[in-house]
Design an enzyme around this catalytic site. Structure first.
Site, mmCIF file in Angstrom:
data_model
loop_
_atom_site.group_PDB
_atom_site.id
_atom_site.type_symbol
_atom_site.label_atom_id
_atom_site.label_comp_id
_atom_site.label_asym_id
_atom_site.label_seq_id
_atom_site.Cartn_x
_atom_site.Cartn_y
_atom_site.Cartn_z
ATOM 1 N N HIS A 149 4.088 7.166 3.545
ATOM 2 C CA HIS A 149 5.027 6.056 3.371
ATOM 3 C C HIS A 149 4.535 5.081 2.316
ATOM 4 O O HIS A 149 3.387 5.138 1.902
ATOM 5 C CB HIS A 149 5.284 5.320 4.691
ATOM 6 C CG HIS A 149 4.112 4.560 5.235
ATOM 7 N ND1 HIS A 149 3.214 5.099 6.137
ATOM 8 C CD2 HIS A 149 3.686 3.290 5.024
ATOM 9 C CE1 HIS A 149 2.306 4.198 6.454
ATOM 10 N NE2 HIS A 149 2.561 3.094 5.780
ATOM 11 N N GLU A 175 7.791 1.077 4.907
ATOM 12 C CA GLU A 175 7.274 0.071 5.833
ATOM 13 C C GLU A 175 7.465 -1.290 5.179
ATOM 14 O O GLU A 175 7.202 -1.443 3.979
ATOM 15 C CB GLU A 175 5.792 0.313 6.104
ATOM 16 C CG GLU A 175 5.153 -0.721 7.026
ATOM 17 C CD GLU A 175 3.658 -0.495 7.241
ATOM 18 O OE1 GLU A 175 3.128 -1.090 8.199
ATOM 19 O OE2 GLU A 175 3.021 0.252 6.463
ATOM 20 N N HIS A 233 0.827 -1.209 0.000
ATOM 21 C CA HIS A 233 0.000 0.000 0.000
ATOM 22 C C HIS A 233 0.860 1.257 0.000
ATOM 23 O O HIS A 233 2.049 1.203 0.293
ATOM 24 C CB HIS A 233 -0.976 0.034 1.196
ATOM 25 C CG HIS A 233 -0.320 0.140 2.538
ATOM 26 N ND1 HIS A 233 -0.011 -0.970 3.298
ATOM 27 C CD2 HIS A 233 0.075 1.204 3.268
ATOM 28 C CE1 HIS A 233 0.536 -0.587 4.438
ATOM 29 N NE2 HIS A 233 0.607 0.732 4.443
#
Length: 134
Positions: free
Chosen positions: A79, A130, A7
């Protein structure tokens, strides 16, 4: 080491408006908001055919994204999240290559109920990364 893009996270000043924009204007499937007090965020996932968009809004006074929103009142990309098969092996490889893992270096359980780590943006061309174990 990294797998698919899981994502892209976008901090939004108004979670309801952000959800409405993706749902009504873009015709996307938008999940209900979920409060994650342990992470200091409320999150909404927007499902796309090939990935997800995560809308983030501060939750609580100690939210790690409150400062981001203060500096970017209109919101913005926060992010990117990549999948990895083994988060510990990925962490160890990255650290041996001189990359910095944020926090105490131990995976936390993320919004999908899976282990996650964050990598220092200065090590990745200014982008907060991440990693999520699949």
């Amino acid at each position: 080491m990294i797998g698919r893009l899981n994502h892209v996270a976008i901090v939004v000043p108004d979670l309801e408006e952000g959800s409405r924009t993706y749902r009504s204007t873009l015709g996307a499937k938008v999940a209900d908001p979920v409060d994650l007090p342990e992470h200091g965020v409320t999150t909404v996932f927007v499902e796309l055919p090939n990935t997800k968009i995560e809308l983030l809004h501060p939750f609580g006074e100690k939210s790690p994204i409150a400062k981001f929103l203060e500096n970017n009142p209109s919101g913005g990309i926060h992010h990117v999240c990549y999948e990895v098969d083994d988060i510990i092996a990925a962490r160890d490889k990255l650290e041996s290559d001189g990359m910095r893992v944020l926090g105490d270096g131990e995976p936390k359980i993320g919004a999908h109920g899976k282990p996650v780590l964050f990598l220092h943006p200065k090590d990745f061309m200014g982008t907060l990364v991440e990693l999520e174990q699949v």
